[in-house]
Design an enzyme around this catalytic site. Structure first.
Site, short mmCIF file in Angstrom:
data_model
loop_
_atom_site.label_atom_id
_atom_site.label_comp_id
_atom_site.label_asym_id
_atom_site.label_seq_id
_atom_site.Cartn_x
_atom_site.Cartn_y
_atom_site.Cartn_z
NE ARG A 49 -1.50 -1.34 3.71
CZ ARG A 49 -1.62 -0.97 4.98
NH1 ARG A 49 -2.70 -0.37 5.40
NH2 ARG A 49 -0.64 -1.21 5.83
CD GLU A 76 6.65 8.67 16.03
OE1 GLU A 76 7.75 8.48 16.59
OE2 GLU A 76 5.57 8.29 16.51
CD GLN A 112 9.76 30.25 10.08
OE1 GLN A 112 9.84 31.12 10.93
NE2 GLN A 112 10.33 30.36 8.90
CG ASP A 113 7.24 22.65 10.25
OD1 ASP A 113 8.07 22.79 11.15
OD2 ASP A 113 6.44 21.71 10.20
CG ASN A 114 10.98 27.60 6.58
OD1 ASN A 114 9.97 28.17 6.96
ND2 ASN A 114 12.18 27.99 6.95
NE ARG A 136 16.13 26.44 -2.98
CZ ARG A 136 15.31 27.41 -3.36
NH1 ARG A 136 15.34 28.57 -2.75
NH2 ARG A 136 14.47 27.22 -4.35
CG HIS A 193 21.32 30.45 3.29
ND1 HIS A 193 20.23 30.01 2.58
CD2 HIS A 193 22.09 31.14 2.40
CE1 HIS A 193 20.33 30.41 1.31
NE2 HIS A 193 21.45 31.09 1.18
CE LYS A 219 17.92 27.02 8.26
NZ LYS A 219 18.56 27.43 7.00
CG HIS A 241 21.15 23.92 5.84
ND1 HIS A 241 20.06 24.31 5.10
CD2 HIS A 241 21.28 22.58 5.69
CE1 HIS A 241 19.54 23.23 4.52
NE2 HIS A 241 20.25 22.19 4.85
CE1 TYR A 293 14.48 25.86 5.63
CE2 TYR A 293 14.27 24.26 3.87
CZ TYR A 293 14.42 25.58 4.29
OH TYR A 293 14.53 26.58 3.37
CD GLU A 321 18.21 36.56 5.30
OE1 GLU A 321 17.88 35.37 5.16
OE2 GLU A 321 17.76 37.47 4.60
CG ASP A 353 22.80 31.54 -1.91
OD1 ASP A 353 22.85 32.10 -0.81
OD2 ASP A 353 21.98 30.65 -2.19
#
Length: 188
Positions: free
Chosen positions: A23, A28, A46-48, A58, A61, A71, A118, A131, A142, A167
Site C-alpha cells: 500500500r 513518524e 516554524q516549518d519551511n 541554496r 545560510h 534546522k 546550512h 525543514y 540572516e 548566494d
C-alpha cells in the site's frame, strides 16, 4: 529511529523507521520526546518547504545569535546533497563540513544546530525540502558564506550550480571572521 553522529559535534543524521507494504509506507517524521532523547531538544517553531530544480544550490545560510535558528531537514521528493558547516569561531572544527544525501527513498534527516551554516544542492530533476526551524525567520539576523570557498573546500558534485543573487554575493569565510562581532560564540 536511529541517530548517527557526524564528525561535527552536534550535527546528527536521523534515520527514521519506515513501515512499508504493497500500500505504501508509514513513518513518524518527528516525535519531540524521542528526538530529545537522541540529542535534539529544540522546540521547533516554524516549518519551511522549498522546491528546487536540478542543479540549484541554496546556501551556505545561517541566522546569527540575535535570532539563532537550528534546522531539522528532510527531502520528501527527489534527492539533495545536504551540507552543514561549522561557523563557531574558535571551535576545533571551525570551517569543516559534513554532507549527507537526503532523498525520498531513505527519508534521512539532518539536524543542523545553532552555530552551523546550512546548504543543499538538488541532485534530482526536482526536490522538495522540508525543514523544521528552532527559531523564527529574522531577515536582519540572516547571513551567508560563499558556497565554493576554497578555505571550506566542500566537494560539490556540480561545479556550476544555479545560485540566487544573494548566494553569488556571499562573503568568504575570511570575511565572515572580520565581522564586527562573530555571529556565534565559541562553544567547544
Amino acid at each position: 529511529m536511529s541517530v548517527r553522529r557526524t564528525p561535527l559535534d552536534g550535527v546528527l543524521v536521523v534515520e527514521p523507521v519506515m513501515h512499508g507494504d504493497e500500500r505504501g509506507f508509514f513513518m513518524e517524521s518527528y516525535h519531540r520526546q524521542r528526538y530529545a532523547e537522541h540529542g535534539i531538544p529544540d522546540e521547533f517553531v516554524q516549518d519551511n518547504h522549498s522546491r528546487s530544480v536540478r542543479g540549484v544550490l541554496r546556501g551556505i545560510h545561517f541566522q546569527d545569535m540575535t535570532a539563532p535558528m537550528s534546522k531539522l531537514i528532510r527531502c520528501t521528493l527527489g534527492s539533495i546533497l545536504d551540507v552543514a558547516v561549522d561557523l563557531r569561531a574558535g571551535s576545533p572544527t571551525f570551517g569543516k563540513w559534513v554532507a549527507e544525501e537526503l532523498n525520498a527513498e531513505n527519508m534521512h534527516q539532518l539536524y543542523v544546530p545553532v552555530g552551523f551554516g546550512h546548504a543543499f544542492l538538488t541532485l534530482s530533476e526536482s526536490a522538495d525540502v522540508e525543514y523544521k526551524c528552532g527559531g523564527y525567520y529574522a531577515p536582519k539576523s540572516e547571513g551567508s558564506v560563499t558556497w565554493n570557498d576554497p578555505e571550506i573546500g566542500i566537494r560539490w558534485p556540480n561545479p556550476a550550480p544555479t545560485l540566487s543573487d544573494r548566494d553569488r554575493r556571499a562573503p568568504s569565510l575570511s570575511d565572515y571572521l572580520k565581522r564586527p562581532a562573530f555571529p556565534f560564540p565559541v562553544r567547544v
